[in-house]
Each structure stands twice: as C-alpha cells, then as structure tokens.
Scaffold this motif. Structure first.
Motif, mmCIF file in Angstrom:
data_model
loop_
_atom_site.group_PDB
_atom_site.id
_atom_site.type_symbol
_atom_site.label_atom_id
_atom_site.label_comp_id
_atom_site.label_asym_id
_atom_site.label_seq_id
_atom_site.Cartn_x
_atom_site.Cartn_y
_atom_site.Cartn_z
ATOM 1 N N GLU A 75 0.835 -1.200 0.000
ATOM 2 C CA GLU A 75 0.000 0.000 0.000
ATOM 3 C C GLU A 75 0.880 1.264 0.000
ATOM 4 O O GLU A 75 0.617 2.211 -0.737
ATOM 5 C CB GLU A 75 -0.860 -0.034 1.260
ATOM 6 N N PHE A 76 1.929 1.222 0.817
ATOM 7 C CA PHE A 76 2.845 2.367 0.906
ATOM 8 C C PHE A 76 3.481 2.634 -0.457
ATOM 9 O O PHE A 76 3.607 3.781 -0.886
ATOM 10 C CB PHE A 76 3.922 2.064 1.956
ATOM 11 N N ARG A 77 3.857 1.568 -1.133
ATOM 12 C CA ARG A 77 4.468 1.721 -2.461
ATOM 13 C C ARG A 77 3.476 2.325 -3.460
ATOM 14 O O ARG A 77 3.817 3.214 -4.233
ATOM 15 C CB ARG A 77 4.955 0.350 -2.972
ATOM 16 N N ARG A 78 2.251 1.799 -3.404
ATOM 17 C CA ARG A 78 1.228 2.302 -4.347
ATOM 18 C C ARG A 78 0.947 3.784 -4.105
ATOM 19 O O ARG A 78 0.966 4.584 -5.032
ATOM 20 C CB ARG A 78 -0.069 1.502 -4.175
ATOM 21 N N GLU A 79 0.738 4.126 -2.825
ATOM 22 C CA GLU A 79 0.407 5.521 -2.482
ATOM 23 C C GLU A 79 1.479 6.507 -2.943
ATOM 24 O O GLU A 79 1.190 7.649 -3.242
ATOM 25 C CB GLU A 79 0.317 5.667 -0.953
ATOM 26 N N ASN A 80 2.738 6.054 -2.958
ATOM 27 C CA ASN A 80 3.847 6.956 -3.269
ATOM 28 C C ASN A 80 4.431 6.752 -4.666
ATOM 29 O O ASN A 80 5.537 7.225 -4.952
ATOM 30 C CB ASN A 80 4.942 6.792 -2.213
ATOM 31 N N GLY A 81 3.697 6.030 -5.503
ATOM 32 C CA GLY A 81 4.119 5.840 -6.897
ATOM 33 C C GLY A 81 5.408 5.046 -7.042
ATOM 34 O O GLY A 81 6.067 5.092 -8.088
ATOM 35 N N MET A 82 5.788 4.320 -5.991
ATOM 36 C CA MET A 82 7.052 3.572 -6.039
ATOM 37 C C MET A 82 6.908 2.296 -6.872
ATOM 38 O O MET A 82 7.858 1.832 -7.496
ATOM 39 C CB MET A 82 7.486 3.192 -4.621
ATOM 40 N N ASP A 83 5.687 1.748 -6.873
ATOM 41 C CA ASP A 83 5.465 0.487 -7.591
ATOM 42 C C ASP A 83 5.597 0.651 -9.102
ATOM 43 O O ASP A 83 5.837 -0.309 -9.812
ATOM 44 C CB ASP A 83 4.089 -0.106 -7.231
ATOM 45 N N LYS A 84 5.480 1.894 -9.605
ATOM 46 C CA LYS A 84 5.570 2.129 -11.061
ATOM 47 C C LYS A 84 7.036 2.258 -11.491
ATOM 48 O O LYS A 84 7.401 1.894 -12.596
ATOM 49 C CB LYS A 84 4.839 3.418 -11.447
ATOM 50 N N LYS A 85 7.885 2.820 -10.627
ATOM 51 C CA LYS A 85 9.258 3.167 -11.016
ATOM 52 C C LYS A 85 10.288 2.133 -10.590
ATOM 53 O O LYS A 85 11.290 1.910 -11.267
ATOM 54 C CB LYS A 85 9.651 4.459 -10.308
#
Ligand SMILES: Cc1cc2nc3c(=O)[nH]c(=O)nc-3n(C[C@H](O)[C@H](O)[C@H](O)COP(=O)(O)OP(=O)(O)OC[C@H]3O[C@@H](n4cnc5c(N)ncnc54)[C@H](O)[C@@H]3O)c2cc1C
Length: 423
Positions: free
Chosen positions: A402-412
């Motif tokens: 969830e933390f990754r998704r919220e902060n756009g980390m999962d895309k990069k």
C-alpha cells in the motif's frame, strides 16, 4: 552466475543526473555491490550506486559516521578500526555498500544482542520516484519501509551510522564441538550472552549425528592492538568443472572440517577478517560451483518451533544427498518494526547449493516445512520463492504494498524479484 540477465547500467555520480535518470527511465532498481545472492538487485535497468562513495563526516568522539550510500563496509573498516571503532552490525562479508546494508537490513553474528543494521542507522537521505530527496529517521514510515525494503522505495543516497567502540582488532573465539542437534541447541542457549555466535552445521550428517556442529562464539579482545590491515586474497582462477562438487566431495570436506576441531571446547585469538569475513579472503569463491552457479537458501523459524523444524529440514537435506559446504546456523533476537526485515526471534539456517537437477524441487519441499512452522525466507538470498510462500512469511506485506502504491514507487522501482513475488 544464476540468474543471468542483460542489463543497462547507469552509474550514480551526482544528484542532478540521478533526478534526470529517474524522470527518463520507465523502471529501474538500485544496485550496490551485487553481493545479494538472488534477483533483488536485477532488472533491465540498474542504477549502479557504488561510484557514489564519498565519506562526508566523522565524529570520532561519538563514533558517528556519515557517508554516501556507495561506500563499502570494507572502506569504513579500513579507516575506523585503527581509531578504535567497528561496525555495530556487520554481515559475513564486508564487500557490500552502505545502501545495500540498509536496503536488505542486514544482520550479523550478534543479532541476538544488537539487532539489524537499521538499529545503528541514525538517519539516511533518499531520492524518491518523484525526484524529491527526503531525510528519514526511526519513527518515519519511510524508514520502516526502506530498511529491508530491497530498494523498492527509492535510492538511498547517504546515511549516518553509529559505530561500536573497540580496543582491539582481535576476537577471543571459543569453538564448541557438538554431537547432534540437541547438543547444538543447548550450546547456543548456554552461550547466548556472548556477543557473537555462529555455527557451522554438517548438513549431510544423519540419524543420531543429525545437526552436529562447530559453534563459534566470541567477543572483542582488550589488548590495545588496533593495527588492522585487510588480508591479502587468494583467488579461484576458473570455474570448477560441474562434477567437482558433489555429494562425496561435500561429505569429505565436512568430515575433515569437523574432525580437525578439538572435542569439547577450544579457544583461540583471531582477527576481524578471520572471524567475521572468512569468504572475503578468497576472490571468486563462487567458481567452485561451476558455470551453472549456485543459490543460497536461508530461512528462519520462530524459537518455539526451531528444533522440530530444523530436524525435519536437515533430515530432508541429508536424505536428498544434496550437500552444502556452507550451512550456517544463527540465533536471533526480537524482530524490529520494519515492514520486510527478515529476522524474528528464533534460529536461521543458510545453505549454499549448486544449481542442479532436482534442487528446486527440494527447496520447494523445504519451503513447505518453513511455512508450516511459521517461518520465512530471506529475500536478499532468494531467487526462486513463490509469491504464496513469501506472503505467508511476511505479515506486513500489505502495508508495504500500500505504501508503495500511495507513493508511486510500484511504477518506477522494480526488480526481477519484486515482480516474481509481486511486492
Ligand atoms: C559471503 C557473503 C556473506 C553474507 N553474509 C550475510 C550475513 O551474514 N547477513 C546478511 O544479512 N546478509 C549477508 N549477505 C548478504 C549481503 O549482506 C546483502 O545481500 C547486501 O544487501 C548486499 O549489499 P550490496 O551492496 O552488494 O547490494 P546489492 O546486492 O547490489 O543489492 C541488494 C539490495 O539492496 C538494494 N540497494 C542497494 N543499494 C541501494 C541504494 N543505494 N538504495 C536503495 N536500495 C539499494 C538493491 O536494490 C537490492 O534490493 C552475505 C553475502 C555474501 C556474498
């Protein structure tokens, strides 16, 4: 090497260039010194952090060191040991970067006393996928997600770590030889107040000898000898042929290694490199596994199930005949708050296996035992675990996702591993 992948590499030298790289690159993963065993630092695009390696400040009175994330632990030791300081937490190799130590939240032979590397991190700076840089401390969610987060939250740029005062480059080591798993556990418990402990297990021993080991415990000497110099290295010049390492050669090695140790307990004084980093003394030691490479399997089991779980796992390994020279058992203290750090209170075993037919089937059978007893697999050593086994071991995985998704980390930020287990 396993796995093999062709990568495009970008070397980190300054922040402005990193910002542009992040903007222009669809997806990448930071890469420290590549000492993780699995695919956690691999992707088509890798950001090579090692060249970003300046020392920034050293408070010699209080043992506080600030450096860029590409500095190697070996470089830190070369400059601080002679001044009477050592790393509070160090893994079994000093050839890793500070960024890699934080991202895997590594631990050493003293986890039961000092915990993981993140325990000695006062703060770090990190560039996020947005291109912003944040300073991060214990108490911040970004800290708990990044320490142990396998490079999946951002690029760690620098860190301030606290060191441990020492008055010698030497360790007073006691070796205890045990005859079976019961004695091995008793010895660990007996010496649990020693700051450092680690056992080499003969993983091909069977029946009444199952789990016999050499347990090495130690503490820093107090002899004032701080004249530390890194040891010269031996080198394995070529890949061994695939037949060289087999059940018989591992059995012979294990027999010799165990037999040459004195019965009962023995004492000796050894230096930092001999005690903490025996494998670093041999360059390219991975070549003994031949061209096909090897993998490491490291799991941990909660204390209440460690004995029965290890018995089951060691029995499966010795029945399979797939031996490992390196079979290292350690005692761990309490888990920390980080989302994906590996340690929990219990025992962990790490084993190196040559990649060969039937190996992954064996490791899947071992996974079942690990899951049954509430254990987990260490991501930084892993190259094959299934999403299901991974998720069962890491109860904070949903928070991390969830933390990754919220902060756009999962895309990069992604690695082969994060895609495989869908972090
Ligand atoms: C001989 C040997 C013994 C070992 N013993 C131990 C041990 O006792 N205990 C233990 O815990 N581990 C141990 N390890 C594993 C090793 O300590 C870890 O895998 C460590 O993370 C490797 O660091 P590295 O700099 O080589 O990073 P890499 O292997 O390049 O990367 C590891 C992870 O860190 C991330 N990363 C690297 N740099 C950054 C950065 N600047 N910002 C964000 N993410 C980053 C990568 O994306 C990747 O996910 C051992 C390894 C070897 C080879």
């Amino acid at each position: 090497m396993f796995p093999k992948i062709i990568t495009k590499k970008f070397s980190l030298r300054d922040r402005a260039a990193l910002k542009s790289y992040i903007e222009e690159t669809d997806e990448f993963i930071p890469y420290g010194n590549g000492r993780s065993y699995g695919d956690g630092a691999l992707n088509e695009n890798i950001l090579h952090v090692k060249p970003y390696n300046n020392f920034l400040a050293f408070d010699e009175e209080n043992g506080l060191l600030t450096c860029q994330a590409g500095v190697l632990l070996s470089e830190i030791l070369d400059s601080v040991v002679k001044r009477g300081w050592f790393l509070k937490v160090t893994p079994g190799t000093k050839l890793i970067t500070v960024g890699g130590a934080i991202a895997s939240d590594v631990h050493g032979k003293n986890h039961h006393v000092e915990g993981c590397f993140s325990e000695c991190v006062e703060e770090f700076s990190i560039m996020l996928p947005s291109g912003e840089t944040e300073i991060c401390k214990k108490g911040d969610e970004l800290f708990y997600a990044t320490c142990g987060g396998m490079g999946l939250t951002g690029v760690i740029l620098s860190a301030t770590i606290s060191l441990k005062k020492i008055n010698s480059k030497n360790i007073r080591q006691t070796t205890i030889k045990t005859k079976n798993l019961q004695e091995t556990f008793e010895a660990f418990e007996k010496y649990q107040d020693m700051p450092y402990s680690v056992a080499w297990i003969d993983c091909l021993a069977k029946d009444e000898e199952l789990g016999k080991c050499l347990l090495m415990v130690g503490d820093f000497a107090d002899d004032g000898d701080l004249d530390y110099r890194s040891k010269k290295k031996l080198s394995i010049p070529f890949n061994f042929p695939s037949f060289a390492l087999n059940n018989l050669s591992v059995k012979a090695f294990n027999w010799l290694y165990y037999a040459k140790a004195k019965d009962g307990t023995s004492k000796q004084k050894v230096d930092i490199d001999t005690f903490f980093y025996p494998l670093d003394a041999i360059s390219n030691w991975n070549r003994i596994y031949g061209k096909g490479g090897f993998t490491q399997y490291q799991f941990i089991l909660p204390k209440e199930h460690s004995y029965e779980g290890l018995k089951e796992i060691l029995t499966k390994i010795s029945d399979s005949g797939k031996g490992s020279f390196l079979a290292v058992l350690k005692l761990y203290g309490k888990a920390n708050e980080n989302y994906l750090s590996f340690p929990l209170e219990g025992y962990s075993l790490a084993l190196d296996f040559k990649i060969e037919d039937g190996l992954f089937e064996l490791l899947e059978a071992l996974d079942e035992v690990v899951v049954k007893y509430g254990g987990r697999i260490y991501l930084t050593k892993d190259v094959r675990v299934s999403r299901e086994t991974f998720e069962k071991g890491y109860e904070k995985i949903d928070k991390f996702r969830e933390f990754r998704r919220e902060n756009g980390m999962d895309k990069k930020l992604n690695s082969l591993q994060s895609k495989r287990v869908q972090i």
